[in-house]
Design a protein around this motif. Structure first.
Motif, PDB file in Angstrom:
ATOM      1  N   ARG A   1       0.612  -1.117  -0.005  1.00 50.72           N
ATOM      2  CA  ARG A   1       0.194  -0.196  -0.413  1.00 50.72           C
ATOM      3  C   ARG A   1       0.935   0.799   0.498  1.00 50.72           C
ATOM      4  N   PRO A   2       0.330   2.058  -0.980  1.00 49.53           N
ATOM      5  CA  PRO A   2       1.184   3.569  -0.838  1.00 49.53           C
ATOM      6  C   PRO A   2       1.324   4.386   0.629  1.00 49.53           C
ATOM      7  N   ALA A   3       2.573   5.115   0.765  1.00 50.30           N
ATOM      8  CA  ALA A   3       2.370   5.113   1.568  1.00 50.30           C
ATOM      9  C   ALA A   3       1.408   6.458   2.085  1.00 50.30           C
ATOM     10  N   ARG A   4       1.668   7.171   3.112  1.00 48.26           N
ATOM     11  CA  ARG A   4       0.462   8.873   3.426  1.00 48.26           C
ATOM     12  C   ARG A   4       1.479   9.474   4.272  1.00 48.26           C
ATOM     13  N   SER A   5       2.123   8.933   4.984  1.00 50.59           N
ATOM     14  CA  SER A   5       3.002  10.044   5.841  1.00 50.59           C
ATOM     15  C   SER A   5       3.949   9.267   6.053  1.00 50.59           C
ATOM     16  N   SER A   6       5.312   9.456   6.282  1.00 48.48           N
ATOM     17  CA  SER A   6       6.360   9.399   6.197  1.00 48.48           C
ATOM     18  C   SER A   6       7.340   9.884   7.986  1.00 48.48           C
ATOM     19  N   LEU A   7       8.215   9.373   8.207  1.00 50.82           N
ATOM     20  CA  LEU A   7       8.954   9.796   9.051  1.00 50.82           C
ATOM     21  C   LEU A   7      10.152   8.868   9.306  1.00 50.82           C
ATOM     22  N   CYS A   8      11.506   9.369   8.670  1.00 52.71           N
ATOM     23  CA  CYS A   8      12.427   8.745   8.340  1.00 52.71           C
ATOM     24  C   CYS A   8      13.585   8.895   9.015  1.00 52.71           C
ATOM     25  N   VAL A   9      14.349   8.746  10.301  1.00 48.81           N
ATOM     26  CA  VAL A   9      15.263   8.965  11.101  1.00 48.81           C
ATOM     27  C   VAL A   9      16.873   8.144  11.451  1.00 48.81           C
ATOM     28  N   PRO A  10      17.934   9.092  10.752  1.00 43.52           N
ATOM     29  CA  PRO A  10      18.823   9.191  11.019  1.00 43.52           C
ATOM     30  C   PRO A  10      19.337   8.338  11.652  1.00 43.52           C
ATOM     31  N   VAL A  11      20.846   7.158  11.908  1.00 41.87           N
ATOM     32  CA  VAL A  11      21.202   6.595  13.241  1.00 41.87           C
ATOM     33  C   VAL A  11      22.913   6.321  12.718  1.00 41.87           C
ATOM     34  N   ALA A  12      23.421   7.400  13.455  1.00 46.25           N
ATOM     35  CA  ALA A  12      25.327   7.727  12.738  1.00 46.25           C
ATOM     36  C   ALA A  12      26.218   6.642  14.131  1.00 46.25           C
ATOM     37  N   LYS A  13      27.101   6.553  13.784  1.00 44.96           N
ATOM     38  CA  LYS A  13      27.927   6.067  14.379  1.00 44.96           C
ATOM     39  C   LYS A  13      29.535   6.573  13.710  1.00 44.96           C
ATOM     40  N   SER A  14      30.265   7.544  14.777  1.00 45.39           N
ATOM     41  CA  SER A  14      31.158   8.192  14.369  1.00 45.39           C
ATOM     42  C   SER A  14      31.011   8.727  12.732  1.00 45.39           C
ATOM     43  N   GLY A  15      30.129   9.304  13.481  1.00 44.35           N
ATOM     44  CA  GLY A  15      29.884  10.501  12.422  1.00 44.35           C
ATOM     45  C   GLY A  15      29.211  10.444  10.989  1.00 44.35           C
ATOM     46  N   GLN A  16      29.091   9.124  10.643  1.00 47.53           N
ATOM     47  CA  GLN A  16      28.294   8.534   9.363  1.00 47.53           C
ATOM     48  C   GLN A  16      27.475   7.704   9.275  1.00 47.53           C
ATOM     49  N   VAL A  17      26.479   7.817   8.605  1.00 50.05           N
ATOM     50  CA  VAL A  17      24.949   7.463   8.668  1.00 50.05           C
ATOM     51  C   VAL A  17      25.066   5.395   8.655  1.00 50.05           C
ATOM     52  N   ARG A  18      25.169   5.009   9.559  1.00 53.75           N
ATOM     53  CA  ARG A  18      24.688   3.170   9.147  1.00 53.75           C
ATOM     54  C   ARG A  18      23.557   2.801   8.840  1.00 53.75           C
ATOM     55  N   VAL A  19      22.503   3.780   9.354  1.00 52.46           N
ATOM     56  CA  VAL A  19      21.277   3.092   9.576  1.00 52.46           C
ATOM     57  C   VAL A  19      20.247   3.858   9.514  1.00 52.46           C
ATOM     58  N   VAL A  20      19.203   3.599   8.569  1.00 55.49           N
ATOM     59  CA  VAL A  20      17.896   4.851   8.827  1.00 55.49           C
ATOM     60  C   VAL A  20      16.844   4.193   8.982  1.00 55.49           C
ATOM     61  N   LEU A  21      15.818   4.216  10.067  1.00 53.35           N
ATOM     62  CA  LEU A  21      14.671   4.087  10.267  1.00 53.35           C
ATOM     63  C   LEU A  21      13.485   4.829   9.675  1.00 53.35           C
ATOM     64  N   GLN A  22      12.652   4.375   8.798  1.00 54.52           N
ATOM     65  CA  GLN A  22      11.613   5.027   8.610  1.00 54.52           C
ATOM     66  C   GLN A  22      10.172   4.445   9.072  1.00 54.52           C
ATOM     67  N   ALA A  23       9.558   4.934   9.663  1.00 58.03           N
ATOM     68  CA  ALA A  23       7.999   4.882   9.593  1.00 58.03           C
ATOM     69  C   ALA A  23       7.085   5.290   9.137  1.00 58.03           C
ATOM     70  N   MET A  24       5.772   4.956   8.287  1.00 58.92           N
ATOM     71  CA  MET A  24       5.043   4.916   7.645  1.00 58.92           C
ATOM     72  C   MET A  24       3.648   4.873   8.112  1.00 58.92           C
ATOM     73  N   ASN A  25       2.272   6.267   7.845  1.00 59.76           N
ATOM     74  CA  ASN A  25       0.933   6.074   7.686  1.00 59.76           C
ATOM     75  C   ASN A  25       0.732   5.715   9.390  1.00 59.76           C
ATOM     76  N   LYS A  26       0.851   5.935  10.076  1.00 60.22           N
ATOM     77  CA  LYS A  26       0.472   6.357  11.533  1.00 60.22           C
ATOM     78  C   LYS A  26      -0.983   6.199  11.164  1.00 60.22           C
ATOM     79  N   LEU A  27      -1.300   5.047  12.681  1.00 56.74           N
ATOM     80  CA  LEU A  27      -1.774   4.818  12.911  1.00 56.74           C
ATOM     81  C   LEU A  27      -3.258   6.152  13.928  1.00 56.74           C
ATOM     82  N   ALA A  28      -2.397   6.552  14.763  1.00 53.01           N
ATOM     83  CA  ALA A  28      -3.349   6.794  16.106  1.00 53.01           C
ATOM     84  C   ALA A  28      -3.696   8.617  15.674  1.00 53.01           C
ATOM     85  N   GLU A  29      -2.002   9.490  14.670  1.00 47.83           N
ATOM     86  CA  GLU A  29      -2.958  10.720  15.232  1.00 47.83           C
ATOM     87  C   GLU A  29      -2.721  10.382  13.427  1.00 47.83           C
ATOM     88  N   PRO A  30      -2.793  11.428  12.852  1.00 50.03           N
ATOM     89  CA  PRO A  30      -2.492  12.058  11.025  1.00 50.03           C
ATOM     90  C   PRO A  30      -0.735  12.595  10.626  1.00 50.03           C
TER      91      PRO A  30
END
Length: 352
Positions: free
Chosen positions: A28-57
Motif C-alpha cells: 500500500r502506498p505511504a501517506r505519511s512518513s518519518l525517517c530518522v538517521p542513526v549515525a556512528k563515528s560521524g557516518q549514517v549507518r542505519v535509516v529507520l522509516q515509519a509510515m502511515n501513523k495510525l493513532a494520529e494523522p
C-alpha cells in the motif's frame, strides 16, 4: 537523511522525494512518513522509516523520532555483532584456503605452477573469474623505455612418438606490451591498486591489448607486486560485481577491506619471491650441461620433476585418448595450462 536530519512528511505522495517502490507498506502506498538517521563515528549507518501513523494523522517529530532512534541504536548493535561474526567466519575460511594453497604448490618449480598459484588462489579466495600475471621489463631504464610481459600458459601437441602416441606439452608464452600501456602500465607507474567496474571502462586507461577482458557486471582489480626496487610485477583479475550487503561477506574482493588486502598481499608476496622461475631457459640449461660434459667435468643433471599439479596425457595417432595421470583429486581443473607432458616447458615470446 544522509545529512543527519530527521525527515517528516505529512503527504508522502505530494513530496518530490517520494518513491513508490520504496515508500510502501505491505504493497500500500505511504501517506505519511518519518525517517530518522542513526549515525556512528560521524557516518549514517542505519535509516529507520515509519509510515502511515495510525493513532494520529501526522508523526510527532520530537517524540516519535526519539523512539525510532532508540530502536535504531539497538538494531545497529545487532547488525554489528552479525557483521563481525560473518566477517570473521569468512576470514577464517580464506586463511584456510591460503594455507592449503601454499601446501599444494610448495615448492614452486616451474612457471606453470606459478601461474596456477595466481589463478587458483584468486579463484578460491575471491571467486575470481579470470586472472593474469604481468612482469615489468627494463626496470633499470627510464619509464618510457619500460614495458610489461604477460605470462601465458598454452597447450600444444607433439608429433606422434614411440607406439604412435601423441603427447601434449605445456608452452609458456610471454606477450610484450608496447611500453607501459593500459591499466597495467598505470599501476606499474603509480604503484597503487586500481579497481574498475565494467560500466566505467570508458573513463579508465583501459587497453584491450594489455588488460583483461571485463565482461558485464564484473569488476577488474589490478594490483602491483613490490620488491626493494619498486614494482616488479602486476596481478590483474576480475570478480563478480555484487551489491554490498549490510551483513556478511559476499565473497568478492573489496580493495577497501583490510582483511581482503592482507590475504591478497600475503599471496602476492609468495608469487613475487618465485618470479625468478620465469627467467629459467631450458635450452640454455641444456647447452650449459653439454658444455660441462665436453670439458670432461662431472656430469650435472638438471631435472624439473612434474609436480602434483601437472598431469601427463597422451593421445593415439588415430585421435583416440590414451591413459592420463593426474595429481590429487580436483587439481586437474586448476587454471589454464594445468597439464604438462613430462615436466618439460617450452618458452616462446610474442610481442604486441
Amino acid at each position: 537523511c544522509l545529512d543527519h536530519q530527521v525527515v517528516a512528511v505529512a503527504d508522502a505522495g505530494a513530496d518530490p522525494r517520494h518513491h513508490v517502490a520504496v515508500d510502501a507498506v505491505g504493497g500500500r502506498p505511504a501517506r505519511s512518513s518519518l525517517c530518522v538517521p542513526v549515525a556512528k563515528s560521524g557516518q549514517v549507518r542505519v535509516v529507520l522509516q515509519a509510515m502511515n501513523k495510525l493513532a494520529e494523522p501526522d508523526f510527532d517529530v520530537e517524540n516519535d523520532a526519539r523512539v525510532l532512534r532508540v530502536l535504531g541504536r539497538v538494531s545497529m548493535e545487532v547488525l554489528q555483532v552479525c557483521e563481525a561474526s560473518s566477517t570473521q567466519s569468512a576470514f577464517a575460511k580464506r586463511k584456510e584456503v591460503l594455507l592449503q594453497l601454499f601446501t599444494d604448490f610448495v615448492p614452486v618449480q616451474t612457471p606453470v605452477q606459478l601461474v596456477q598459484v595466481v589463478q587458483h588462489g584468486l579463484r578460491e579466495l575471491f571467486h575470481a573469474k579470470s586472472a593474469t600475471l604481468h612482469t615489468v621489463q627494463n626496470r633499470d631504464a627510464p619509464p618510457e623505455q619500460q614495458y610489461t610481459s604477460l605470462i601465458q600458459v598454452d597447450q600444444a601437441h607433439r608429433q606422434p612418438g614411440v607406439g604412435g602416441m601423441r603427447r601434449r606439452s605445456t608452452i609458456i608464452q610471454t606477450v610484450n606490451s608496447d611500453g607501459l600501456s593500459g591499466i597495467v602500465g598505470q599501476v606499474v607507474q603509480s604503484m597503487n591498486t586500481y579497481s574498475c567496474a565494467s560500466s566505467k571502462l570508458g573513463e579508465s586507461p583501459f587497453d584491450h591489448k594489455v588488460d583483461l577482458e571485463v565482461p558485464e557486471n564484473t569488476i577488474m582489480h589490478t594490483v602491483p607486486m613490490m620488491d626493494s626496487g619498486g614494482c616488479c610485477a602486476v596481478c590483474q583479475f576480475t570478480c563478480p560485481e555484487r551489491q554490498r550487503t549490510i551483513v556478511g561477506d559476499d565473497g568478492s574482493f573489496r580493495p577497501d577491506n583490510m582483511q581482503h588486502m592482507r590475504l591478497l598481499s600475503t599471496m602476492l608476496k609468495f608469487v613475487a619471491k618465485h618470479l625468478s622461475i620465469l627467467e629459467f631457459d631450458p635450452l640454455k640449461a641444456l647447452q650449459a650441461q653439454m658444455a660441462g660434459l665436453d670439458r670432461g667435468g662431472p656430469e650435472v643433471t638438471q631435472r624439473s620433476e612434474p609436480s602434483s599439479l601437472e598431469s601427463s596425457s597422451s593421445e593415439s595417432s588415430d585421435g583416440s585418448d590414451g591413459e592420463s595421470g593426474a595429481g590429487p583429486a580436483g587439481e586437474g581443473e586448476r587454471g589454464a595450462g594445468g597439464e604438462a607432458s613430462d615436466g618439460e616447458v617450452e618458452s616462446r615470446q610474442d610481442s604486441k
